[in-house]
Design a protein around this motif. Structure first.
Motif, PDB file in Angstrom:
ATOM      1  N   THR A 299       0.714  -1.158  -0.109  1.00 17.81           N
ATOM      2  CA  THR A 299      -0.015  -0.056  -0.056  1.00 17.81           C
ATOM      3  C   THR A 299       0.793   1.210   0.136  1.00 17.81           C
ATOM      4  N   ARG A 300       2.188   1.206  -0.102  1.00 16.41           N
ATOM      5  CA  ARG A 300       3.126   2.349   0.025  1.00 16.41           C
ATOM      6  C   ARG A 300       2.702   3.449  -1.245  1.00 16.41           C
ATOM      7  N   THR A 301       2.513   2.552  -2.340  1.00 17.83           N
ATOM      8  CA  THR A 301       2.228   3.377  -3.551  1.00 17.83           C
ATOM      9  C   THR A 301       1.102   4.483  -3.495  1.00 17.83           C
ATOM     10  N   GLY A 302       0.142   4.043  -2.410  1.00 13.13           N
ATOM     11  CA  GLY A 302      -1.027   5.126  -2.543  1.00 13.13           C
ATOM     12  C   GLY A 302      -2.296   4.184  -2.772  1.00 13.13           C
ATOM     13  N   ARG A 303      -2.208   2.842  -3.207  1.00 10.24           N
ATOM     14  CA  ARG A 303      -3.325   2.274  -3.648  1.00 10.24           C
ATOM     15  C   ARG A 303      -3.869   1.616  -2.310  1.00 10.24           C
ATOM     16  N   ASP A 304      -5.306   1.542  -2.318  1.00  9.93           N
ATOM     17  CA  ASP A 304      -6.017   1.196  -1.049  1.00  9.93           C
ATOM     18  C   ASP A 304      -5.639   1.755   0.398  1.00  9.93           C
ATOM     19  N   PRO A 305      -5.932   3.277   0.338  1.00 11.35           N
ATOM     20  CA  PRO A 305      -5.612   3.768   1.706  1.00 11.35           C
ATOM     21  C   PRO A 305      -6.418   3.421   2.934  1.00 11.35           C
ATOM     22  N   ASN A 306      -7.550   2.924   2.734  1.00 12.56           N
ATOM     23  CA  ASN A 306      -8.385   2.085   3.674  1.00 12.56           C
ATOM     24  C   ASN A 306      -7.506   0.810   4.043  1.00 12.56           C
ATOM     25  N   GLY A 307      -7.073   0.025   3.386  1.00  8.26           N
ATOM     26  CA  GLY A 307      -6.298  -1.054   3.607  1.00  8.26           C
ATOM     27  C   GLY A 307      -5.258  -0.690   4.347  1.00  8.26           C
ATOM     28  N   ARG A 308      -4.367   0.356   3.849  1.00  3.49           N
ATOM     29  CA  ARG A 308      -3.036   0.884   4.622  1.00  3.49           C
ATOM     30  C   ARG A 308      -3.480   1.405   6.178  1.00  3.49           C
ATOM     31  N   ALA A 309      -4.502   1.927   6.280  1.00  2.00           N
ATOM     32  CA  ALA A 309      -5.046   2.328   7.416  1.00  2.00           C
ATOM     33  C   ALA A 309      -5.348   1.095   8.595  1.00  2.00           C
ATOM     34  N   GLN A 310      -5.966   0.319   8.197  1.00  3.35           N
ATOM     35  CA  GLN A 310      -6.180  -1.056   8.707  1.00  3.35           C
ATOM     36  C   GLN A 310      -4.884  -1.686   9.098  1.00  3.35           C
TER      37      GLN A 310
ATOM     38  N   HIS B  17      -1.819  -0.376   9.640  1.00  2.00           N
ATOM     39  CA  HIS B  17      -1.426   0.216  10.696  1.00  2.00           C
ATOM     40  C   HIS B  17      -2.167   0.196  11.967  1.00  2.00           C
ATOM     41  N   GLU B  18      -3.323  -0.186  11.961  1.00  2.00           N
ATOM     42  CA  GLU B  18      -4.098  -0.330  13.161  1.00  2.00           C
ATOM     43  C   GLU B  18      -3.813  -1.906  13.825  1.00  2.00           C
TER      44      GLU B  18
ATOM     45  N   ALA C 298       0.780  -6.448  21.811  1.00  2.00           N
ATOM     46  CA  ALA C 298       1.119  -8.022  22.186  1.00  2.00           C
ATOM     47  C   ALA C 298       2.415  -8.072  22.408  1.00  2.00           C
ATOM     48  N   ARG C 299       3.336  -7.660  21.775  1.00  6.34           N
ATOM     49  CA  ARG C 299       4.676  -7.748  22.031  1.00  6.34           C
ATOM     50  C   ARG C 299       5.155  -7.053  23.232  1.00  6.34           C
ATOM     51  N   GLY C 300       4.299  -6.170  23.752  1.00  7.67           N
ATOM     52  CA  GLY C 300       4.736  -5.479  24.975  1.00  7.67           C
ATOM     53  C   GLY C 300       5.508  -4.099  24.793  1.00  7.67           C
ATOM     54  N   GLU C 301       5.203  -3.557  23.691  1.00  6.77           N
ATOM     55  CA  GLU C 301       5.949  -2.188  23.279  1.00  6.77           C
ATOM     56  C   GLU C 301       4.811  -1.083  22.979  1.00  6.77           C
ATOM     57  N   PRO C 302       4.053  -0.692  24.038  1.00  9.56           N
ATOM     58  CA  PRO C 302       2.744   0.248  24.012  1.00  9.56           C
ATOM     59  C   PRO C 302       3.083   1.495  23.303  1.00  9.56           C
ATOM     60  N   ARG C 303       4.453   2.127  23.251  1.00  8.77           N
ATOM     61  CA  ARG C 303       4.483   3.366  22.688  1.00  8.77           C
ATOM     62  C   ARG C 303       4.498   3.239  21.179  1.00  8.77           C
ATOM     63  N   ARG C 304       4.975   2.139  20.705  1.00  5.86           N
ATOM     64  CA  ARG C 304       5.078   1.865  19.395  1.00  5.86           C
ATOM     65  C   ARG C 304       3.470   1.626  18.795  1.00  5.86           C
ATOM     66  N   ALA C 305       2.683   0.912  19.696  1.00  5.44           N
ATOM     67  CA  ALA C 305       1.503   0.383  19.448  1.00  5.44           C
ATOM     68  C   ALA C 305       0.476   1.841  19.394  1.00  5.44           C
ATOM     69  N   LEU C 306       0.868   2.903  20.389  1.00  6.02           N
ATOM     70  CA  LEU C 306       0.068   4.163  20.496  1.00  6.02           C
ATOM     71  C   LEU C 306       0.192   4.925  19.011  1.00  6.02           C
ATOM     72  N   ARG C 307       1.711   4.606  18.637  1.00  3.17           N
ATOM     73  CA  ARG C 307       1.952   5.563  17.278  1.00  3.17           C
ATOM     74  C   ARG C 307       1.238   4.891  16.311  1.00  3.17           C
ATOM     75  N   CYS C 308       1.080   3.678  15.925  1.00  8.21           N
ATOM     76  CA  CYS C 308       0.556   3.124  14.992  1.00  8.21           C
ATOM     77  C   CYS C 308      -1.056   3.397  15.016  1.00  8.21           C
ATOM     78  N   TRP C 309      -1.504   3.228  16.133  1.00  8.08           N
ATOM     79  CA  TRP C 309      -3.179   3.675  16.227  1.00  8.08           C
ATOM     80  C   TRP C 309      -3.343   5.019  15.922  1.00  8.08           C
ATOM     81  N   GLN C 310      -2.312   6.016  16.338  1.00  2.58           N
ATOM     82  CA  GLN C 310      -2.596   7.501  15.652  1.00  2.58           C
ATOM     83  C   GLN C 310      -2.500   7.537  14.217  1.00  2.58           C
ATOM     84  N   LEU C 311      -1.597   6.848  13.703  1.00  3.36           N
ATOM     85  CA  LEU C 311      -1.626   6.663  12.002  1.00  3.36           C
ATOM     86  C   LEU C 311      -2.963   6.434  11.382  1.00  3.36           C
TER      87      LEU C 311
END
Length: 561
Positions: free
Chosen positions: A415-426, A428-429, A437-450
């Protein structure tokens, strides 16, 4: 949301995604390096053994093997180039289709629902009128003016093609419209809309629908709405037009469903072109239902389409699948690309059905999702991303976090080329869920912000609701993380962090009623606000009251890739 997930990788790993295999093995730099190394080894062996007969025999064979290796790599590179060029052409064509769209504005807060007209009066004075009889037996009774003009043009052009009906000065569609209004056949039905007010009693329906004018009119009507729905369905996947496309479907969906149902229940054999437009209309509505989280047959469109006669085998299987009436995986038939895509969708659907079982057999679900992924055409980016995300979710449920990460990494790269922006958002979610699940909450928060930032642009209520649930529940579990998401001037307190989280969770529940955990964490946050932690806050008591709406949104984070 669990604060800890046991990381246990199963011994039997699924196959590495084929894109990674072939791109790594047949990449340009790799081919050159392998070939040079192969030639170097061959030369050293030949020089070392001199005139050995066996070595001389193998020397020519190995030289041709090098040539074959380069030829295969070149063929693969050309295939990749052609596929990439084809995707660029399709993307450019889609962008051209939606470039001229004008988005509808937000609805008024007190907008009245669209009125649907009563049946027209049947009057003998109009018997035999060539246009009024066609309008009487079309699937709908009200039209926007642009669709009505398309229908009148189709009737006029059909008359002009008949040998005995040629008129040197046939009235234009606009002139016919004015004449129909003057004679009371049509009446205004809102801004730029008309309803059929009076129709003739004779001739009967069977006579009218057998005429070419009726076939041309119904084909033009369906063509108009299929084209519009097609373009707005593409716009749903565009960051620029997504919000407007959502408003268009919210306004027009009921009318489109009624149009499909009327055609399906008419008892008349529709022209082949009209059937093709009906299928396109069903495809566009399918995209819309996927966006709002509704089942494929949630409004009965698929069931209506499956009752049509005259559909080809591929479209018949497709509508039966959407209507949940396709018991067996469809057989392979030409065109193979479309039939394998349909088979992939069947496998994917069956996997999700198993996943919803109690208890689900995660190993079997993962195998079936991977089978679906392998069947998908490589240019079906949205389908690939969907299958990979679901496969990653299953792997997370299995505790196979590395395997889930591999799938999500591939989905993110697609999805880096811009195709399927909804799929890219999902994507990242889901990566956020993996990091948690890996125990890295700060990385998780950043992905959910994206993901949240992207969903807001796309106006995807369900995606927004899920991300607000992720972020709100994370703050309830660990309020210290709130400083990563909220302004810290004035300094953020434990109580204020929980209070803002209640607003996010309340909004999550409102936007996505099926968000399973929002209510649980909302109750937990309300309880925490009533404990001693909240009473030590220097803010007035009113500032410790749980929120019912969002006060401060989580900080936005734009995707920089």
């Amino acid at each position: 949301m669990s604060t800890h997930t046991e990381h246990t990788e199963a011994a039997a790993q699924t196959a590495t995604p084929r894109s990674s295999i072939w791109q790594g093995f047949l990449g340009t730099a790799s081919v050159v390096a392998y070939t040079v190394l192969f030639e170097l080894v061959r030369t050293l062996v030949v020089n070392s053994f001199g005139e050995n007969a066996l070595v001389q025999f193998l020397n020519g064979t190995l030289r041709w093997l090098s040539v074959l290796f380069i030829a295969v790599a070149a063929t693969y590179a050309l295939y990749r180039f052609a596929a990439g060029y084809g995707m660029k052409v399709r993307t450019a064509r889609e962008m051209d289709l939606i470039a001229g769209l004008i988005e509808p504005g937000p609805a008024l807060a007190d907008r009245a629902p669209r009125r649907y007209p009563r049946p027209p009066w049947r009057v003998s004075a109009l018997d035999g009128d060539p246009v009024a009889t066609v309008l009487r037996d079309l699937p709908v009774r009200d039209y926007e003016s642009v669709a009505l003009l398309a229908v009148l043009n189709a009737i006029r052009d059909t008359d002009g093609r008949l040998p005995l009906a040629r008129e040197p000065s046939a009235p234009t569609a606009a002139m016919q419209l004015q004449d129909l209004r003057r004679r009371g056949i049509l009446a205004e039905h809102g801004a730029q809309r008309f309803r059929v007010r009076q129709v003739p009693k004779l001739p009967n329906r069977a006579t009218v629908t057998a005429r070419p004018q009726w076939g041309a009119a119904v084909t033009a009507l369906l063509h108009h709405y299929a084209d519009r729905a097609d373009r707005w369905a593409i716009a749903l996947e565009s960051r620029r037009f997504a919000a407007g496309a959502r408003r268009w479907f919210e306004t027009e969906e009921r009318y489109l469903c009624a149009l499909v149902a009327a055609c399906a229940n008419s008892g008349v054999q529709l022209p082949a072109a009209a059937l093709a437009h009906l299928v396109r209309l069903g495809d566009a509505l399918d995209v819309w239902y996927a966006r709002i989280g509704l089942g494929e047959n949630g409004r009965g469109v698929a069931a209506d389409l499956s009752s049509l006669s005259g559909l080809d085998e591929l479209n018949r299987d497709l509508v039966l699948l959407r209507a949940d009436r396709l018991a067996q995986r469809p057989r392979r038939y030409r065109p193979w690309r479309l039939s394998t895509s349909l088979a992939a969708r069947w496998e994917h659907r069956e996997a999700l059905r198993q996943f919803g079982g109690e208890p689900p057999d995660l190993e079997a679900v993962a195998d079936q999702l991977e089978a679906a992924w392998w069947l998908l055409p490589r240019d079906d980016v949205s389908g690939e991303v969907c299958a990979l995300i679901n496969l990653a979710v299953v792997h997370i449920g299995q505790g196979r976090l590395d395997a889930a990460g591999d799938r999500l990494e591939l989905a993110e790269s697609l999805t880096r080329t811009g195709r399927d922006p909804n799929g890219r958002a999902q994507t990242h979610e889901t990566i956020g869920v993996l990091w948690w699940a890996r125990g890295e909450p700060r990385r998780a928060l950043r992905c959910w912000q994206l993901a949240l930032t992207a969903y807001l642009v796309l106006d995807d209520d369900h995606g927004i609701g899920r991300c607000l649930q992720h972020l709100g529940s994370a703050i309830v579990v660990a309020p210290d993380h709130a400083t990563l998401l909220l302004p810290t001037d004035p300094p953020l307190t434990h109580t204020e962090a929980l209070r803002q989280a209640t607003g996010w969770l309340a909004e999550a529940r409102r936007r996505h009623p099926d968000a399973r955990h929002a209510e649980h964490y909302l109750a937990q946050a309300r309880s925490a606000l009533n404990t001693d932690h909240g009473s030590r806050d220097l803010r007035p008591p009113g500032r410790r009251t749980p929120l019912t709406h969002i006060d401060l949104w989580p900080a936005a984070r734009e995707d920089q890739t």
